[in-house]
Design an enzyme around this catalytic site. Structure first.
Site: not given
Ligand code: BES
Ligand code: ZN
Ligand code: MN
Length: 510
Positions: A285, A359, A355, A273, A296, A278, A357
């Site tokens: 966020k 996946r 968010d 990824k 990210d 992000d 994204e």
């Molecule tokens: N890049 C983030 C995950 C992340 C968060 C990595 C903090 C490192 C530190 C990912 O894209 C994300 O935002 N995931 C969300 C998913 C949710 C919207 C289902 C999450 O983990 O909150």
């Molecule tokens: Zn992300």
């Molecule tokens: Mn995200």
């Protein structure tokens, strides 16, 4: 972007630098060179050990200032504990500990006397292991520090870090130099990954990321870059939907290392990824901590670092690294919650949270990897979910795997390198949670098991290939500082996967 540390191997008896580090094992066992130095200085080492109640226990150390009749200003002796029990990893960590002592002394050059008394390991391996640990410890990201020093200059991270030369004294320097080539390849891969993760997103967007990996061609890696028209032609509608709100165009980079003696051997694929920033997109966020989202792309950085390591050490294996590089931004052209996109696999995806994204990016890259390369196995790495940190904390990566043999191989490599993993469930009950009324699948589950529903989503884009998904959200960035990793970006996974490839996929085929 660390100031270069020159590592040289030199005989045990050669003159040492101003600051020297030696090792003593349990029960105060001294190596041959340290015994010499002790004799020459009228017993200064043993006297200091007595005074400091130092017996060579692990994590203990003494420092002898201006030992008489020696040409060193400081002699630091570090305890190893029971030498017979030391693993490769222990010796590497020891090298990191030793370098930490040296950096705190702010010197320009230093010596390690790489003898571990009572160890059954060969001298060249001891020398190379401690050298690797020292290099990994020495890394810091200072390319944007322009002032000579700052008030909070810490021992190892300030721009004034003065160490430029490290001499490793060992019984057979020529052999150590050869052994070290493989170790150096690992350090180079880890440095490359850390540099990519540390780089801010205004400097490193998808295009620049792809350019940096293009540079791996210097080492014999074949690199192809797919631009937006190429990705459109491949119908990667899922990946493209993530980047469509950004002014920075998306890229997919494909890195091939064909090192196998049988050129037609099916490759193994690593997928990363590479979200260079992000924001969350329209599902934006919160402000606090958003700066961390420059990292990210830690999964893609690991894959890139691994390719560099494998190429540098001319690994006898065919490996393909594929990274999906995009920026996730809110704008008038962004994908919206509720939008339905069509992935390369043909499956439609309802984007309920922009968010989620990562996946969406991986769905298309995983599919492409299987269609084009028919790999023996696939491992993907992604800073995919905050939920994995809630589950496992900052020191374990979560692994979802559809093949027990593959997981066992990863677990063995994990134990050997100290990059910890924990197996998580791939289960139908999570898969059910991502069924959508309006499309084949939706990109979020519900409130619970966020890392598991993310993995279930990826699973829908994996056919019957052995596959492991490693969620590195906790370990790739803002990582726990250790003896061999002092940077915000850890380079997590390069050492693990190098070991995994070496131990399981480079043996002569039966
Ligand atoms: N890049 C983030 C995950 C992340 C968060 C990595 C903090 C490192 C530190 C990912 O894209 C994300 O935002 N995931 C969300 C998913 C949710 C919207 C289902 C999450 O983990 O909150
Ligand atoms: Zn992300
Ligand atoms: Mn995200």
């Amino acid at each position: 972007m660390t100031d270069r540390l020159e590592v040289v191997f030199s005989p045990l008896t050669a003159a040492t630098e101003n600051v020297a580090v030696a090792f003593a094992s349990d029960e105060l066992a001294l190596g041959s060179r340290l015994k010499d130095l002790n004799a020459k200085s009228g017993g200064a080492v043993l006297k200091a050990a007595e005074a400091g109640d130092f017996k060579g226990k692990a994590k203990s150390a003494i420092e002898i200032l201006a030992p008489p009749k020696l040409d060193v200003t400081r002699l630091i002796v570090i305890g190893t504990g029971k030498a017979a029990d030391l693993s490769d990893l222990d010796r590497t960590v020891l090298g990191g500990t030793a370098l930490g002592h040296v950096l705190a002394r702010k010197c320009a050059s230093a010596s390690f006397i790489a003898e571990i008394p009572d160890s059954s390991e060969k001298a060249d391996l001891i020398a190379a292991d401690v050298a690797l640990g020292a290099l990994l410890r020495h890394y810091s990201f200072k390319k944007y520090l322009t002032r000579k020093s700052t008030s909070d200059d810490s021992a190892s991270n300030g721009p004034r870090d003065s160490l430029t030369r490290l001499v490793i004294h060992t019984a057979d320097p020529d052999k150590a130099r050869t052994t070290f080539l493989r170790h150096k390849a690992i350090a180079d891969g880890v440095y490359f990954a850390r540099d990519l993760v540390n780089e801010p997103a205004n400097v490193l967007g998808p295009v620049e990321f792809a350019e940096r990996v293009k540079d791996l061609e210097r080492f014999g890696v074949e690199v192809e870059i797919l631009d937006v028209p190429a990705l459109e032609a491949l119908k990667m509608g899922s990946l493209l939907s993530v980047g469509q709100g950004s002014v920075k165009p998306s890229r997919v980079a494909i890195m091939q290392w064909n090192g196998s003696r049988s050129k037609r051997a099916r490759p193994i694929c690593f997928v990363g990824k590479g979200v260079t920033f992000d924001t969350g997109g329209i599902s934006i966020k919160p402000a606090a901590g958003m700066e961390d989202m420059k990292g990210d792309m830690g999964g893609a950085a690991c894959v890139s670092g691994l390719m560099l390591t494998l190429a540098q050490r001319k690994a006898n294996v065919n490996v393909v690294g594929l990274i999906g590089c995009v920026e996730n931004m809110p704008s008038g052209s962004s994908v919206r919650p509720g939008d339905i996109v069509t992935s390369m696999s043909g499956q439609t995806i309802e984007v309920l949270n922009t968010d989620a994204e990562g996946r969406l990016v991986l769905a298309d890259v995983l599919w492409y990897a299987q269609e084009r390369f028919k790999p023996k196995l696939i491992v993907d790495l992604a800073t995919l979910t905050g939920a994995i940190m809630v589950a496992l904390g900052k020191d374990y990566a979560g692994v979802y795997c559809n093949d027990d043999r593959l997981y066992a191989d990863l677990q063995n490599a994990s134990a050997a390198t100290g990059e910890k993993i924990w197996r998580m469930p791939l289960d139908k009950s999570f898969d059910k949670l991502i069924d959508s009324k309006n499309a084949d699948v939706k990109n979020i589950g519900g409130r619970w098991g966020g890392a598991c529903t993310a993995a279930a989503f990826l699973h829908r884009f994996v056919k019957d290939t052995p596959w492991a998904h490693i969620d590195v959200a906790g370990t790739a960035m803002d990582a726990t500082r250790t003896d061999i990793s002092q940077s915000w970006a850890s380079g997590w996974g390069v050492r693990l996967l190098d070991k995994f490839v070496g131990d399981n996929h480079e043996k002569p085929e039966k």
